[in-house]
Write a protein that holds these residues in place. Structure first.
Motif, mmCIF file in Angstrom:
data_model
loop_
_atom_site.group_PDB
_atom_site.id
_atom_site.type_symbol
_atom_site.label_atom_id
_atom_site.label_comp_id
_atom_site.label_asym_id
_atom_site.label_seq_id
_atom_site.Cartn_x
_atom_site.Cartn_y
_atom_site.Cartn_z
ATOM 1 N N HIS A 22 0.827 -1.208 0.000
ATOM 2 C CA HIS A 22 0.000 0.000 0.000
ATOM 3 C C HIS A 22 0.862 1.259 0.000
ATOM 4 O O HIS A 22 0.534 2.234 -0.683
ATOM 5 N N ASN A 23 1.951 1.238 0.752
ATOM 6 C CA ASN A 23 2.845 2.396 0.746
ATOM 7 C C ASN A 23 3.497 2.570 -0.621
ATOM 8 O O ASN A 23 3.600 3.691 -1.124
ATOM 9 N N THR A 24 3.903 1.460 -1.250
ATOM 10 C CA THR A 24 4.451 1.526 -2.607
ATOM 11 C C THR A 24 3.403 2.078 -3.566
ATOM 12 O O THR A 24 3.691 2.940 -4.399
ATOM 13 N N TRP A 25 2.170 1.608 -3.435
ATOM 14 C CA TRP A 25 1.041 2.054 -4.268
ATOM 15 C C TRP A 25 0.808 3.549 -4.121
ATOM 16 O O TRP A 25 0.635 4.268 -5.098
ATOM 17 N N LEU A 26 0.809 4.020 -2.872
ATOM 18 C CA LEU A 26 0.572 5.440 -2.608
ATOM 19 C C LEU A 26 1.703 6.305 -3.156
ATOM 20 O O LEU A 26 1.460 7.356 -3.757
ATOM 21 N N ILE A 27 2.926 5.885 -2.938
ATOM 22 C CA ILE A 27 4.079 6.642 -3.442
ATOM 23 C C ILE A 27 4.041 6.707 -4.967
ATOM 24 O O ILE A 27 4.222 7.771 -5.563
ATOM 25 N N ARG A 28 3.769 5.589 -5.588
ATOM 26 C CA ARG A 28 3.709 5.548 -7.055
ATOM 27 C C ARG A 28 2.555 6.405 -7.581
ATOM 28 O O ARG A 28 2.702 7.102 -8.588
ATOM 29 N N THR A 29 1.419 6.341 -6.898
ATOM 30 C CA THR A 29 0.264 7.156 -7.294
ATOM 31 C C THR A 29 0.617 8.636 -7.237
ATOM 32 O O THR A 29 0.277 9.403 -8.139
ATOM 33 N N PHE A 30 1.312 9.037 -6.188
ATOM 34 C CA PHE A 30 1.684 10.443 -6.048
ATOM 35 C C PHE A 30 2.571 10.890 -7.206
ATOM 36 O O PHE A 30 2.284 11.893 -7.871
ATOM 37 N N TRP A 31 3.667 10.167 -7.449
ATOM 38 C CA TRP A 31 4.633 10.620 -8.449
ATOM 39 C C TRP A 31 4.090 10.526 -9.868
ATOM 40 O O TRP A 31 4.359 11.409 -10.698
ATOM 41 N N LEU A 32 3.300 9.494 -10.164
ATOM 42 C CA LEU A 32 2.677 9.422 -11.485
ATOM 43 C C LEU A 32 1.639 10.536 -11.639
ATOM 44 O O LEU A 32 1.480 11.094 -12.728
ATOM 45 N N GLY A 33 0.957 10.871 -10.558
ATOM 46 C CA GLY A 33 -0.001 11.972 -10.581
ATOM 47 C C GLY A 33 0.681 13.309 -10.818
ATOM 48 O O GLY A 33 0.177 14.149 -11.573
ATOM 49 N N VAL A 34 1.817 13.512 -10.198
ATOM 50 C CA VAL A 34 2.571 14.753 -10.420
ATOM 51 C C VAL A 34 3.012 14.831 -11.880
ATOM 52 O O VAL A 34 2.844 15.871 -12.537
ATOM 53 N N ALA A 35 3.547 13.734 -12.407
ATOM 54 C CA ALA A 35 3.995 13.725 -13.797
ATOM 55 C C ALA A 35 2.826 13.983 -14.749
ATOM 56 O O ALA A 35 2.937 14.788 -15.684
ATOM 57 N N GLY A 36 1.691 13.330 -14.491
ATOM 58 C CA GLY A 36 0.515 13.538 -15.330
ATOM 59 C C GLY A 36 -0.010 14.955 -15.247
ATOM 60 O O GLY A 36 -0.450 15.528 -16.256
ATOM 61 N N SER A 37 0.059 15.546 -14.067
ATOM 62 C CA SER A 37 -0.397 16.933 -13.897
ATOM 63 C C SER A 37 0.478 17.905 -14.685
ATOM 64 O O SER A 37 -0.030 18.836 -15.322
ATOM 65 N N VAL A 38 1.768 17.691 -14.643
ATOM 66 C CA VAL A 38 2.689 18.553 -15.386
ATOM 67 C C VAL A 38 2.414 18.431 -16.886
ATOM 68 O O VAL A 38 2.309 19.443 -17.599
ATOM 69 N N ILE A 39 2.256 17.207 -17.370
ATOM 70 C CA ILE A 39 1.964 17.001 -18.793
ATOM 71 C C ILE A 39 0.642 17.664 -19.158
ATOM 72 O O ILE A 39 0.535 18.349 -20.183
ATOM 73 N N GLY A 40 -0.379 17.476 -18.326
ATOM 74 C CA GLY A 40 -1.684 18.082 -18.587
ATOM 75 C C GLY A 40 -1.608 19.594 -18.632
ATOM 76 O O GLY A 40 -2.195 20.228 -19.515
ATOM 77 N N MET A 41 -0.884 20.190 -17.709
ATOM 78 C CA MET A 41 -0.756 21.653 -17.680
ATOM 79 C C MET A 41 -0.008 22.165 -18.910
ATOM 80 O O MET A 41 -0.369 23.210 -19.455
ATOM 81 N N LEU A 42 1.014 21.434 -19.332
ATOM 82 C CA LEU A 42 1.764 21.853 -20.517
ATOM 83 C C LEU A 42 0.931 21.742 -21.788
ATOM 84 O O LEU A 42 1.161 22.484 -22.749
ATOM 85 N N LEU A 43 -0.053 20.837 -21.796
ATOM 86 C CA LEU A 43 -0.872 20.632 -22.989
ATOM 87 C C LEU A 43 -2.118 21.507 -23.034
ATOM 88 O O LEU A 43 -2.830 21.500 -24.037
ATOM 89 N N ILE A 44 -2.408 22.265 -21.996
ATOM 90 C CA ILE A 44 -3.603 23.117 -21.989
ATOM 91 C C ILE A 44 -3.618 24.099 -23.164
ATOM 92 O O ILE A 44 -4.660 24.269 -23.802
ATOM 93 N N PRO A 45 -2.500 24.725 -23.517
ATOM 94 C CA PRO A 45 -2.552 25.659 -24.656
ATOM 95 C C PRO A 45 -2.894 24.994 -25.989
ATOM 96 O O PRO A 45 -3.319 25.659 -26.922
ATOM 97 N N LEU A 46 -2.726 23.682 -26.093
ATOM 98 C CA LEU A 46 -3.006 22.983 -27.352
ATOM 99 C C LEU A 46 -4.482 22.603 -27.438
ATOM 100 O O LEU A 46 -4.878 21.467 -27.183
ATOM 101 N N LEU A 47 -5.313 23.575 -27.762
ATOM 102 C CA LEU A 47 -6.744 23.356 -27.962
ATOM 103 C C LEU A 47 -7.420 22.665 -26.781
ATOM 104 O O LEU A 47 -8.346 21.880 -26.953
ATOM 105 N N GLY A 48 -6.932 22.931 -25.607
ATOM 106 C CA GLY A 48 -7.568 22.375 -24.417
ATOM 107 C C GLY A 48 -7.297 20.900 -24.199
ATOM 108 O O GLY A 48 -7.922 20.277 -23.349
#
Length: 120
Positions: A55-81
């Protein structure tokens, strides 16, 4: 035991559960997932070799993958949403992982594949 000694508590506080609660609260506060990942890292050694370790591995992985996905999502906002779609998908992914993990935790079961990218 003398009168001034405190009896040890049975069970104690479950730090993995607190980490899950912090992750869930992140939908409202936006920042408690950071507290949750710190708890998961700190609790890692104490849970090594138990069902809670996954569960701790799951939570840690969820956090870091979520951060990476958030950064990618924010960078792609200017591209037609397109970024908004990425962030929506990320939110759904986060919720599914949180619910799946919490349900397994409630049953006192390990996460089958805690290192899995999607849903273990």
């Amino acid at each position: 035991m003398s009168d001034n000694q405190i009896a040890p508590q049975s069970g104690g506080t479950d730090m993995t559960l607190i980490a899950y609660i912090c992750y869930a609260a992140a939908f409202i506060t936006g920042i408690t997932a950071i507290v949750g990942v710190v708890i998961a890292y700190m609790d890692r050694d104490a849970t090594r070799g138990t069902w809670k370790e996954s569960h701790n591995t799951w939570l840690i992985r969820t956090f870091w993958l979520g951060v990476a996905g958030s950064v990618i999502g924010m960078l792609l906002i200017p591209l037609l949403g397109l970024g908004f779609l990425v962030l929506l998908g990320l939110a759904i992914w986060y919720i599914v992982r949180l619910v799946k993990g919490w349900m397994a935790f409630d049953k006192k079961q390990p996460i089958a594949k805690p290192d899995d990218l999607l849903f273990g």
